[in-house]
Design an enzyme around this catalytic site. Structure first.
Site, PDB file in Angstrom:
ATOM      1  N   ASP A 174      36.902 -29.424 -15.134  1.00  0.00           N
ATOM      2  CA  ASP A 174      37.326 -30.484 -14.225  1.00  0.00           C
ATOM      3  C   ASP A 174      38.187 -29.841 -13.129  1.00  0.00           C
ATOM      4  O   ASP A 174      38.617 -28.688 -13.233  1.00  0.00           O
ATOM      5  CB  ASP A 174      38.071 -31.599 -14.977  1.00  0.00           C
ATOM      6  CG  ASP A 174      38.016 -32.925 -14.197  1.00  0.00           C
ATOM      7  OD1 ASP A 174      37.816 -32.883 -12.964  1.00  0.00           O
ATOM      8  OD2 ASP A 174      38.177 -33.996 -14.812  1.00  0.00           O
TER       9      ASP A 174
HETATM   10  C1  NOJ Z   1      38.485 -35.179 -11.310  1.00  0.00           C
HETATM   11  C2  NOJ Z   1      37.782 -36.136 -12.219  1.00  0.00           C
HETATM   12  O1  NOJ Z   1      38.413 -36.157 -13.476  1.00  0.00           O
HETATM   13  C3  NOJ Z   1      36.317 -35.836 -12.403  1.00  0.00           C
HETATM   14  O2  NOJ Z   1      35.726 -36.899 -13.080  1.00  0.00           O
HETATM   15  C4  NOJ Z   1      35.657 -35.573 -11.092  1.00  0.00           C
HETATM   16  O3  NOJ Z   1      34.285 -35.325 -11.274  1.00  0.00           O
HETATM   17  C5  NOJ Z   1      36.334 -34.417 -10.396  1.00  0.00           C
HETATM   18  N1  NOJ Z   1      37.733 -34.747 -10.161  1.00  0.00           N
HETATM   19  C6  NOJ Z   1      35.670 -34.069  -9.066  1.00  0.00           C
HETATM   20  O4  NOJ Z   1      35.809 -35.092  -8.187  1.00  0.00           O
END
Ligand code: NOJ
Length: 750
Positions: A278
């Protein structure tokens, strides 16, 4: 890159099989690897952020040196082509970039939020929605989405409940596989499709206290029986990538968690794609008090199984040094790069790195996209109450008032995750009702505005500025709304939560309708006119008062860009609602987590000794999991288990008849629940093991059949420390929700 075959009608059709064999992909990957320096290989493991709030090195320079494998959070077709040109013409190995974005429930045509799509209990809704999303996104130049979100969520305080399929592993697994098929098509690299990403692996939805990002403690049995099934279903459906979650799972951050990423994902499930962390999660292993420093974080993430570092820049800063000092081997880097290159090869990016800049306009204009979005919204809504058959309303109504802060909000209608803003084309509930009743006087008043108490992390990019009202302005808006309602024959109240009130960093400690909306509802109901409550929201809300006092309640969730039309279709009877709740509605937030698949206790709810678990009110749900009404009625009868006994390892068929006993055509979702009565472990008092949504004409009967075999009857036992299927007796229920009473017994024998 798919083979084009000729059918006997002479039409050209895409083959359902990729052209490149595994061996050919592997050969090309090895050839590419052989041409890459260590720096370029590390580049492939690096995803750079394009968003304003992400560290943004000069993208062109980095790409030119081969320092990036993927870019996220850019959304400009021209820029995609320009950056891709640098990658394929100027970078040393000429390897194309993967462009990635969160396409969660639509790209330009916005579908209902995933929690809503799960309410359809119709996986084909999610599959078709994600196929449209993929087609639009691919036409814009994107290759990869960070979806589907597969986190089971049993605590609605956690804001990200809106992004998933709710509380249940069986429904969750079906929606997971459907979304993967929708995004990716028949094979990875299929034309007009994109690569999916199963996220957030794993356990993120069980954050302590429902507080986003907080640590998670889940025993292995619960992980395997409840939280893993949607992820395993995604692997079986061929998902290309996984995202490792942020939080600590049992004291080990998910993005440095070898048990999750290596032992289970690759070892047990045989996942062959790649894992992206993430955003910033690799670097944050230091913040979380797990890794000593950036180098340690890079080492621990890579060796746990994270191939690609999303936006933290930890891999490019540290991996080369770790190889040079012998902490990591070159073979470790190669192993991490291979599946990333394999996906680029399968996607055909070496043959066709660019996108035709005129394509998006053609794809977005397709009327069938809007049609799909409207159908998905219609199928996702759940009728919670309809006293005295107030609904459907007559189209002959002359004076309708539509009241509430969300009634004309494009943002609340489209819902969360609109990364690059809300689409002006979205149809609100007011607009939908006006379109449905062209001859009527449809008056609208918002009442007091609602806003978060604490502003949102993504407020600048994903949501509109909310007005700040003085108490006097709010009072005036309240009075105008009540006066508008007073003039009408029927009042439609549109209440709930704004799109920025559920989602990432959008947890809350209350399920009340924010901003005094219930006060407005009470004042309007006091007028003594027929009132319909339409809820727009991303989580269950405390609607106890409404349940007692409002005759009709429609849960519309965040229904997407055609949402207003879909609400009007249902309110005025052009569509009969058939959705069911994918989550339990607790009476209040302090009851969370509350879910139907709990274990029995020494004082079960069925015993005469049972008292509410709290002395200050009932603990039963306001609306149970699986619940939803229709404008017609159904009876479910004639439950039969094909044999009273079944051998461990064999399957038996469970059948039941469902009849439309009312006057209009309608849909019922027939649900099968089981309970193992004794065994190595205590088992949940009910578990969903099958469901089917059927359309029935008045008087029509259909028979549903559910198989029960080792996959449904087995479980991961804490006592045995392994998967078991036991020779024990089971309760079987079939019905219209998780309180189904139609019962049979089944004995499993050796
Ligand atoms: C953080 C989020 O937790 C995740 O779901 C997302 O895909 C990423 N940022 C990228 O935007």
């Amino acid at each position: 890159m798919a083979k084009v075959v000729r059918t006997n009608t002479g039409a050209k059709e895409q083959a359902a099989q990729p052209v490149l064999s595994e061996a050919e992909v592997a050969r090309r990957v090895e050839a590419l690897l052989g041409r890459m320096s260590l720096e370029e290989k590390i580049g492939q493991l690096t995803q750079l952020g394009g968003a304003s709030f992400m560290p943004k090195p000069n993208l062109e320079d980095v790409i030119r040196k081969g320092g990036a494998g993927s870019i996220l959070w850019l959304n400009d077709t021209k820029q995609f082509n320009a950056l891709q040109k640098i990658a394929v013409e100027e970078s040393p190995s000429k390897t194309p970039l993967l462009f990635a974005l969160d396409v969660i429930h639509g790209y330009r045509t916005i579908f209902p939020v995933p929690l809503a799509m799960a309410s359809s209990w119709d996986p084909s809704v999610a599959e078709r929605a994600q196929a449209v999303a993929a087609k639009e996104a691919r036409a814009a130049g994107l290759h990869w989405t960070f979806g589907p979100m597969l986190d089971i969520a049993r605590d609605a305080r956690w804001g990200r409940i809106v992004e998933g399929a709710g509380e249940d592993p069986c429904l969750g697994a079906a929606m997971a596989a459907a979304q993967v098929r929708g995004f990716q098509g028949p094979f990875l690299g299929a034309p007009d499709h994109i690569v999916a990403c199963a996220k957030h692996f794993a356990g993120y939805g069980a954050a302590d206290g429902g507080r986003d990002y907080d640590p998670v403690y889940l025993p292995e049995g619960r992980l395997r029986n409840v939280y893993f099934p949607p992820f395993e279903a995604a692997v079986k459906a061929g998902v290309g990538t996984f995202m490792s979650a942020y939080m600590d799972l049992n004291d080990v951050p998910a993005s440095g968690n070898r048990f999750l990423l290596s032992d289970v994902l690759r070892g047990e499930w045989g996942f062959k794609g790649f894992v992206v962390s993430d955003a910033f999660a690799v670097g944050n292993l230091v913040t979380q008090g797990f890794a000593r420093d950036g180098g340690d974080a890079a080492f621990r993430a890579l060796s746990a199984g994270v191939n690609m570092d999303m936006a933290s820049n930890t891999y490019p800063q540290h991996l080369a040094g770790l190889v040079e000092d012998g902490t990591l081997k070159l073979a470790d880097i190669d192993a991490a790069v291979r599946p990333i290159l394999a996906i680029k090869v399968r996607m055909g990016l070496f043959e066709q790195p660019y996108i035709d800049e005129s394509k998006l306009a053609q794809v977005v204009a397709l009327p069938e996209n809007q049609k799909e979005a409207r159908l998905a919204a219609q199928r996702s809504m759940v009728l919670l109450k309809n006293e005295g058959r107030l609904l459907p309303l007559a189209k002959s109504l002359r004076k309708v008032a539509v009241i509430g802060p969300l009634a004309d909000s494009k943002e609340a209608t489209e819902g969360s995750w609109m990364v690059f803003g809300h689409t002006p084309a979205a149809v609100t509930v007011v607009e939908g009702i006006r379109a449905k009743l062209p001859g009527a006087k449809v008056e609208y008043a918002p009442g007091p505005a609602i806003r978060r108490d604490i502003t949102w992390l993504f407020g600048d990019v994903m949501s509109e500025a909310k007005p700040v009202q003085t108490p006097e302005q709010a009072e005036a808006a309240f009075q105008t709304a009540v006066a508008t309602a007073r003039n009408a024959d029927v009042i439609v109240m549109v209440l709930g939560e704004n799109a920025d009130m559920a989602g990432e960093a959008a947890s809350r400690a209350s399920f009340d309708m924010p901003g005094g909306q219930e006060e407005l509802l009470k004042a309007v109901v006091a007028l003594g006119k027929p009132v319909v409550l339409v809820l727009l929201n991303g989580r269950p809300l405390s609607i106890g008062w409404a349940t007692e006092n409002v005759p009709a309640i429609l849960e519309a969730w965040e229904p997407g860009s055609e949402g207003g039309h879909a609400v009007a279709d249902i309110l005025f009877g052009d569509v009969n609602p058939g959705g069911k709740l994918p989550v339990t509605f607790p009476r209040k937030a302090s009851h969370a987590p509350l879910y139907y698949a709990r274990n029995l206790t020494h004082s079960p709810e069925s015993s005469p000794m049972y008292r509410s678990r709290y002395w200050d009110g009932p603990t039963t749900p306001l609306y149970p999991f699986g619940f939803g009404l229709s404008y017609t009625t159904f009876s479910i009868t004639n439950l039969k288990v094909a044999a009273p006994q079944v051998k461990v390892g064999s399957s038996v068929a469970v059948t039941a008849d469902v009849t439309n006993t009312g006057l209009v055509v309608g849909d019922e979702v027939v649900q099968l629940y089981i309970h193992q009565k004794a065994g190595s472990d205590s088992r949940p008092m009910r578990e969903l093991k099958g469901f089917e949504r059927l359309t029935l004409k008045p008087g029509e009967t259909k028979t549903v059949t559910f198989p029960l075999g080792p996959a449904e009857l087995g479980y991961w036992s804490t006592n045995a420390g392994k998967w078991v299927q036991e020779a024990e007796t089971f309760d079987i229920w079939v019905g219209a929700d998780s309180l189904a009473t139609l019962h049979a017994d089944l004995e499993v024998i050796l």
